[in-house]
Design an enzyme around this catalytic site. Structure first.
Site, mmCIF file in Angstrom:
data_model
loop_
_atom_site.group_PDB
_atom_site.id
_atom_site.type_symbol
_atom_site.label_atom_id
_atom_site.label_comp_id
_atom_site.label_asym_id
_atom_site.label_seq_id
_atom_site.Cartn_x
_atom_site.Cartn_y
_atom_site.Cartn_z
ATOM 1 N N TYR A 1 9.537 -41.355 -11.061
ATOM 2 C CA TYR A 1 9.661 -42.185 -12.271
ATOM 3 C C TYR A 1 9.625 -41.310 -13.518
ATOM 4 O O TYR A 1 10.535 -41.363 -14.354
ATOM 5 C CB TYR A 1 8.522 -43.195 -12.284
ATOM 6 N N GLU B 1 9.949 -37.996 -14.040
ATOM 7 C CA GLU B 1 11.039 -37.031 -14.204
ATOM 8 C C GLU B 1 12.391 -37.729 -14.269
ATOM 9 O O GLU B 1 13.304 -37.276 -14.967
ATOM 10 C CB GLU B 1 11.030 -35.986 -13.080
ATOM 11 N N PRO C 1 -2.754 -40.702 -15.140
ATOM 12 C CA PRO C 1 -3.111 -40.156 -16.452
ATOM 13 C C PRO C 1 -4.505 -40.612 -16.898
ATOM 14 O O PRO C 1 -4.873 -41.772 -16.693
ATOM 15 C CB PRO C 1 -2.023 -40.722 -17.373
ATOM 16 N N THR D 1 -8.108 -44.439 -19.780
ATOM 17 C CA THR D 1 -7.709 -45.402 -20.820
ATOM 18 C C THR D 1 -6.203 -45.677 -20.787
ATOM 19 O O THR D 1 -5.421 -44.856 -20.330
ATOM 20 C CB THR D 1 -8.064 -44.886 -22.232
ATOM 21 N N PHE E 1 -5.780 -57.471 -12.187
ATOM 22 C CA PHE E 1 -7.114 -57.942 -12.600
ATOM 23 C C PHE E 1 -7.125 -59.462 -12.771
ATOM 24 O O PHE E 1 -8.053 -60.145 -12.320
ATOM 25 C CB PHE E 1 -7.547 -57.275 -13.922
HETATM 26 P P1 NAD Z 1 10.325 -54.894 -14.091
HETATM 27 O O1 NAD Z 1 10.184 -54.242 -12.774
HETATM 28 O O2 NAD Z 1 9.800 -56.275 -14.260
HETATM 29 O O3 NAD Z 1 11.837 -54.913 -14.572
HETATM 30 C C1 NAD Z 1 12.786 -53.980 -14.145
HETATM 31 C C2 NAD Z 1 14.056 -54.728 -13.756
HETATM 32 O O4 NAD Z 1 15.058 -53.781 -13.375
HETATM 33 C C3 NAD Z 1 13.837 -55.658 -12.554
HETATM 34 O O5 NAD Z 1 14.392 -56.921 -12.822
HETATM 35 C C4 NAD Z 1 14.577 -54.946 -11.422
HETATM 36 O O6 NAD Z 1 15.036 -55.847 -10.419
HETATM 37 C C5 NAD Z 1 15.678 -54.234 -12.174
HETATM 38 N N1 NAD Z 1 16.215 -53.063 -11.465
HETATM 39 C C6 NAD Z 1 15.496 -52.054 -10.898
HETATM 40 N N2 NAD Z 1 16.334 -51.151 -10.351
HETATM 41 C C7 NAD Z 1 17.603 -51.594 -10.598
HETATM 42 C C8 NAD Z 1 18.891 -51.113 -10.273
HETATM 43 N N3 NAD Z 1 19.067 -49.971 -9.577
HETATM 44 N N4 NAD Z 1 19.959 -51.827 -10.676
HETATM 45 C C9 NAD Z 1 19.817 -52.992 -11.357
HETATM 46 N N5 NAD Z 1 18.620 -53.509 -11.683
HETATM 47 C C10 NAD Z 1 17.522 -52.808 -11.301
HETATM 48 O O7 NAD Z 1 9.650 -53.905 -15.157
HETATM 49 P P2 NAD Z 1 9.430 -54.054 -16.727
HETATM 50 O O8 NAD Z 1 8.009 -53.860 -16.990
HETATM 51 O O9 NAD Z 1 10.128 -55.258 -17.241
HETATM 52 O O10 NAD Z 1 10.191 -52.756 -17.250
HETATM 53 C C11 NAD Z 1 11.466 -52.826 -17.869
HETATM 54 C C12 NAD Z 1 11.853 -51.441 -18.354
HETATM 55 O O11 NAD Z 1 10.907 -50.994 -19.318
HETATM 56 C C13 NAD Z 1 11.897 -50.395 -17.245
HETATM 57 O O12 NAD Z 1 12.996 -49.543 -17.459
HETATM 58 C C14 NAD Z 1 10.610 -49.643 -17.423
HETATM 59 O O13 NAD Z 1 10.716 -48.311 -16.995
HETATM 60 C C15 NAD Z 1 10.387 -49.728 -18.926
HETATM 61 N N6 NAD Z 1 8.965 -49.620 -19.264
HETATM 62 C C16 NAD Z 1 8.105 -50.660 -19.040
HETATM 63 C C17 NAD Z 1 6.754 -50.515 -19.336
HETATM 64 C C18 NAD Z 1 5.755 -51.633 -19.133
HETATM 65 O O14 NAD Z 1 4.559 -51.414 -19.353
HETATM 66 N N7 NAD Z 1 6.147 -52.838 -18.777
HETATM 67 C C19 NAD Z 1 6.279 -49.304 -19.844
HETATM 68 C C20 NAD Z 1 7.177 -48.260 -20.021
HETATM 69 C C21 NAD Z 1 8.526 -48.436 -19.748
HETATM 70 N N1 UDP Z 2 -5.594 -49.576 -12.174
HETATM 71 C C1 UDP Z 2 -6.816 -50.059 -11.749
HETATM 72 N N2 UDP Z 2 -6.809 -51.115 -10.872
HETATM 73 C C2 UDP Z 2 -5.666 -51.727 -10.463
HETATM 74 C C3 UDP Z 2 -4.432 -51.243 -10.922
HETATM 75 C C4 UDP Z 2 -4.426 -50.144 -11.779
HETATM 76 O O1 UDP Z 2 -7.883 -49.549 -12.120
HETATM 77 O O2 UDP Z 2 -5.764 -52.691 -9.695
HETATM 78 C C5 UDP Z 2 -5.583 -48.442 -13.149
HETATM 79 C C6 UDP Z 2 -4.635 -47.310 -12.786
HETATM 80 O O3 UDP Z 2 -5.287 -46.384 -11.943
HETATM 81 C C7 UDP Z 2 -4.340 -46.740 -14.160
HETATM 82 C C8 UDP Z 2 -4.394 -47.947 -15.089
HETATM 83 O O4 UDP Z 2 -5.112 -48.952 -14.360
HETATM 84 O O5 UDP Z 2 -5.350 -45.825 -14.546
HETATM 85 C C9 UDP Z 2 -3.019 -48.491 -15.455
HETATM 86 O O6 UDP Z 2 -2.298 -48.639 -14.263
HETATM 87 P P1 UDP Z 2 -0.852 -49.327 -14.221
HETATM 88 O O7 UDP Z 2 -0.352 -49.182 -12.822
HETATM 89 O O8 UDP Z 2 -0.924 -50.682 -14.797
HETATM 90 O O9 UDP Z 2 0.027 -48.471 -15.241
HETATM 91 P P2 UDP Z 2 0.272 -46.897 -15.450
HETATM 92 O O10 UDP Z 2 -0.675 -46.103 -14.594
HETATM 93 O O11 UDP Z 2 1.684 -46.685 -15.055
HETATM 94 O O12 UDP Z 2 -0.003 -46.675 -16.885
#
Ligand code: NAD
Ligand code: UDP
Length: 322
Positions: free
Chosen positions: A151, A153, A280, A216, A197
């Site tokens: 993810y 990279e 992280p 955090t 949670f």
């Molecule tokens: P999500 O998993 O709910 O949404 C991702 C969507 O992309 C899904 O509907 C999935 O079916 C679709 N998808 C995945 N691979 C695909 C492919 N090869 N072709 C077509 N569709 C595909 O996740 P989200 O939280 O809504 O994230 C949306 C975007 O925002 C992502 O690119 C994610 O990396 C980015 N993002 C989200 C967060 C967050 O905290 N939610 C943080 C950082 C970045």
């Molecule tokens: N985490 C946790 N319990 C869970 C799921 C995640 O303590 O049931 C922690 C996880 O280890 C990370 C933080 O919550 O430190 C955020 O995790 P998440 O998967 O939501 O996002 P990301 O790690 O990608 O920021």
């Protein structure tokens, strides 16, 4: 009949059936635009867009962005990619392909059409950051061979492609670095911390804290995030990014667990599980650039956002599903 809107655009949202993508589609439709949603439904769901079935300005196409696509649009938001560690690590090779081939296919489309394209990048660009909070100028601390690398990279390479298509071919790009975002339409089995949670607390199960819970994150409510993405797209080619979008309020996973237990009125029951590899230790966006360049500041507080999200999960009849 939809209102006639002279500035109506046809907008492609990849990942539009996912959590953020479905909210973004709602916002763009509310502004009077047409939305073409492209998704392979690997982590998204038709349920997230079921309310748009009868909207003549919305169309869904089942398509995997690792294959080229041809559709006439005025703007592109590229959100297609699984975002939860649980899901992006399930098929890591496909995750890299989605990030990299998806970026190439959509950048090629943007170039052919001469339209702006926004990339949903991520705070994972910063890895386990050695600079805190993280400004856009920090290059990050990512393990390229670890389980999160598919993810991290993949998204880093996608950023590289965006900036190279911009420098080499003049493509009109925007790059948003999204920090942890939450809200209604997260899947119950998404695996990310807030949905875990809340679902655990509502089911009366122990809340699973990974590690000692001292790590955090900074959580942004989804409507704030969508507003930031739309502002970035509208800002024009003077503000291409990368720009951090996130809520700077930082909290430990222990404090988050206490907040969820309090707001669900669940009895205190916590279980400590091993910390996943390369998790992280800290994450907080420096959003000075978004404030000045986009006039954007998140407005939904964590307590309010958590309450709305709890409400969403509470009103799902079957907490056992996905
Ligand atoms: P999500 O998993 O709910 O949404 C991702 C969507 O992309 C899904 O509907 C999935 O079916 C679709 N998808 C995945 N691979 C695909 C492919 N090869 N072709 C077509 N569709 C595909 O996740 P989200 O939280 O809504 O994230 C949306 C975007 O925002 C992502 O690119 C994610 O990396 C980015 N993002 C989200 C967060 C967050 O905290 N939610 C943080 C950082 C970045
Ligand atoms: N985490 C946790 N319990 C869970 C799921 C995640 O303590 O049931 C922690 C996880 O280890 C990370 C933080 O919550 O430190 C955020 O995790 P998440 O998967 O939501 O996002 P990301 O790690 O990608 O920021």
């Amino acid at each position: 009949m939809p209102q006639l809107n002279e500035s109506r655009k046809r907008i492609l949202v990849t990942g539009g059936a996912g959590f953020i993508g479905s909210h973004l589609s709602d916002r763009l439709l509310a502004e009077g635009h047409e939305v073409i949603c492209v998704d392979n439904l690997v982590t998204g769901s038709k349920r997230n867009i079921a309310h748009l079935d009868d909207n003549p300005r919305f169309a869904f196409h089942l398509h995997d962005v690792t294959a080229p696509l041809d559709v006439a649009v005025d703007e592109i938001y590229n959100l297609a990619c699984p975002a939860s560690p649980l899901h992006y690590q399930r098929d890591p090779v496909q995750t890299v392909k989605t990030a990299v081939l998806g970026a190439i296919n959509l950048l090629d489309l943007a170039m052919r059409l001469g339209v702006p394209i926004l990339q949903a990048s991520t705070s994972e660009i910063y890895g386990d950051p050695l600079v805190h909070p993280q400004p856009e100028g920090y290059w990050g601390n990512v393990n390229p061979a670890g389980p999160r690398a598919c993810y991290d990279e993949g998204k880093r390479c996608a950023e590289t492609l965006f900036f190279d298509y911009h420098r080499q071919y003049g493509v009109d790009i925007r790059v948003a670095r999204i920090f942890n975002t939450y809200g209604p339409r997260l899947r119950r089995a998404d695996g990310r911390v807030i949905s875990n949670f809340i679902v655990q607390a509502l089911r009366g199960e122990p809340v699973t804290i990974y590690g000692n819970g001292g790590q955090t994150r900074s959580f942004c409510y989804v409507s704030d995030m969508v507003d930031g993405l739309v502002r970035l797209m509208s800002a024009g080619s003077g503000a291409i990014g990368p720009v951090n979008l996130g809520n700077p309020r930082e909290c430990t996973m222990r404090d988050l667990a206490q907040l969820v237990l309090r707001e669900t009125a669940a009895p205190e029951s916590l279980v400590y599980l091993p910390l996943p590899a390369d998790d992280p230790r800290q994450r907080q966006p420096d959003i000075r650039l978004a404030r000045t360049a986009l006039g954007w500041d998140p407005s939904v507080g964590l307590e309010d956002g958590i309450r709305t999200t709890i409400d969403y999960f509470r009103h799902h009849p079957d907490l056992a599903g996905d």
